[in-house]
Write an enzyme that holds these catalytic residues in place. Structure first.
Site, mmCIF file in Angstrom:
data_model
loop_
_atom_site.group_PDB
_atom_site.id
_atom_site.type_symbol
_atom_site.label_atom_id
_atom_site.label_comp_id
_atom_site.label_asym_id
_atom_site.label_seq_id
_atom_site.Cartn_x
_atom_site.Cartn_y
_atom_site.Cartn_z
ATOM 1 N N HIS A 124 0.798 -1.341 0.266
ATOM 2 C CA HIS A 124 0.068 -0.127 -0.002
ATOM 3 C C HIS A 124 0.815 1.380 0.036
ATOM 4 C CE1 HIS A 124 -3.525 -2.337 0.307
ATOM 5 N NE2 HIS A 124 -3.283 -2.774 1.636
ATOM 6 N N ASP A 161 -2.790 -11.020 -2.460
ATOM 7 C CA ASP A 161 -3.352 -10.187 -1.200
ATOM 8 C C ASP A 161 -4.784 -9.803 -1.397
ATOM 9 O OD1 ASP A 161 -2.372 -8.988 1.613
ATOM 10 O OD2 ASP A 161 -3.840 -7.792 0.927
ATOM 11 N N HIS A 163 -6.539 -7.148 -0.506
ATOM 12 C CA HIS A 163 -6.316 -5.876 -0.564
ATOM 13 C C HIS A 163 -5.537 -5.516 -2.008
ATOM 14 C CE1 HIS A 163 -6.650 -6.324 3.792
ATOM 15 N NE2 HIS A 163 -7.943 -5.532 3.404
ATOM 16 N N ASP A 248 -4.565 -12.915 3.416
ATOM 17 C CA ASP A 248 -5.817 -12.360 4.150
ATOM 18 C C ASP A 248 -6.951 -12.738 3.007
ATOM 19 O OD1 ASP A 248 -4.846 -10.549 2.157
ATOM 20 O OD2 ASP A 248 -4.776 -8.827 3.772
HETATM 21 ZN ZN LIG Z 1 -4.245 -7.146 2.706
#
Ligand SMILES: [Zn+2]
Length: 345
Positions: A124, A161, A163, A248
């Site tokens: 991120h 991931d 996200h 995740d």
């Molecule tokens: Zn994540």
């Protein structure tokens, strides 16, 4: 040739004063998963800290300086989610430096493949901003370093991931020599990663996003690998495959709404390793991102390592993806088959 692994006890000294899912115990869980998967102590490489000048390959110099000053020896937060502690400076520099050193080793043929079990995570973090538990973008730094310092001409990053890796996408959005492919839950944090986000300028076509609805299954990810991820990588012909390995999207994880089994991470790793064996001498390096349910994290890392050691794809009954995922895969395939999309002939 054995693989090489980065994992440091002091990654656990990066911690929050408060309860936080991105916690030091994750390193113990990953260590257990690595050992169960067949990683031995001899495969673990020594400490390797990132130089400030190498961070400047992807981060703004003012951001690096300000962040290192701000976190040095203190407790606090860089944003609502991204904490720091007195151990963070060394952990963040070693996470970035370790991932980079590992990728270089693999590229030079000194290790068969690499797994960087690092904290803090990275995908991120943008050139100028910490975000979503991430301070420096470990995988992006490894990609930029491979292109600058080794014989690699093109690097592909696959981000599994749950996200979207907004930082990685942003850093390479206009680069034709880095393919970024992400499967993520949408809508979800950080909100980016739509099908239409495909790159800019000479990087048009080298960003591929698969924004899947919550509840996506092994069958959905299997279809994505077969229909989009593998063909896109085959066409791009990278010299090294990097993976933002977050766990995740596991069905037990409480920060994601996906339904993946631990085995599916092994299957994705095996498929990518088979591909790497075919197109880039097996060069493949993974770096830990998320994954917050400790048992699921250990199991999934174990399956990943088993898939890399023995990349035979397990026999799976044919099972079509859900209708929502099918529509997204079709839309993405239309996007990436556009002419002039940055892929070499
Ligand atoms: Zn994540």
């Amino acid at each position: 040739m054995p693989p090489a692994v980065v994992i440091q006890e002091h990654f656990k000294e990066h911690c929050s004063q408060y309860t936080h899912p991105e916690r030091p115990e994750r390193i113990d869980a990953v260590r257990a998963g690595l050992a169960r998967g067949g990683i031995t102590d001899e495969m673990i490489i020594a400490n390797c800290s990132a130089a400030i000048t190498s961070l400047e390959r992807i981060h703004d110099p003012a951001y690096i300086r300000k962040t290192l000053d701000e976190i040095d020896g203190k407790w606090g937060n860089l944003d609502g989610d991204t904490f720091f502690s007195p151990g963070t400076r060394a952990a963040a520099l070693d996470a970035a430096g370790g991932t980079t050193a590992l990728a270089r080793m693999v590229q030079r043929g000194e290790a068969d493949w690499g797994f960087a079990a690092v904290r803090p995570p990275g995908h991120h973090a943008t050139a100028r901003r910490a975000c979503g538990f991430c301070i420096f973008n470990n995988i992006a730094l490894a990609a930029a370093d491979l292109l600058a310092e080794t014989d690699a001409k093109r690097v592909a990053i696959f981000d599994w991931d749950v996200h979207h890796g907004n930082g990685t996408q942003d850093i390479f959005y206009d680069r034709p020599d880095v393919l970024y492919v992400s499967i993520h839950q949408w809508p979800h944090f950080p909100g980016s990663g739509l099908v239409g986000e495909t790159g800019r300028g000479s990087g048009t076509g080298t960003t591929i996003n698969l924004p899947f609805p919550a509840g996506a299954t092994d069958a959905d990810y299997r279809a994505a690998m077969t229909d989009v991820v593998i063909p896109a990588m085959e066409r791009f012909r990278p010299d090294h495959i990097l993976v933002s390995a977050g766990y995740d999207a596991h069905r037990e994880d409480f920060l994601g709404g996906m339904l993946l089994s631990s085995r599916m991470f092994g299957e994705m790793a095996a498929r990518l390793k088979q591909l790497a064996d075919g197109i880039c001498k097996g060069r493949m390096t993974l770096a830990l991102e998320g994954g917050y349910h400790l048992e699921a994290l250990a199991d999934s890392v174990c399956e990943t390592i088993r898939g890399l050691f023995d990349p035979r794809i397990p026999e799976c009954p044919p099972y079509p993806p859900g209708a929502g995922v099918r529509r997204i895969l079709d839309a993405v395939r239309r996007e990436i088959s556009l002419p002039g999309n940055g892929f070499p002939e």
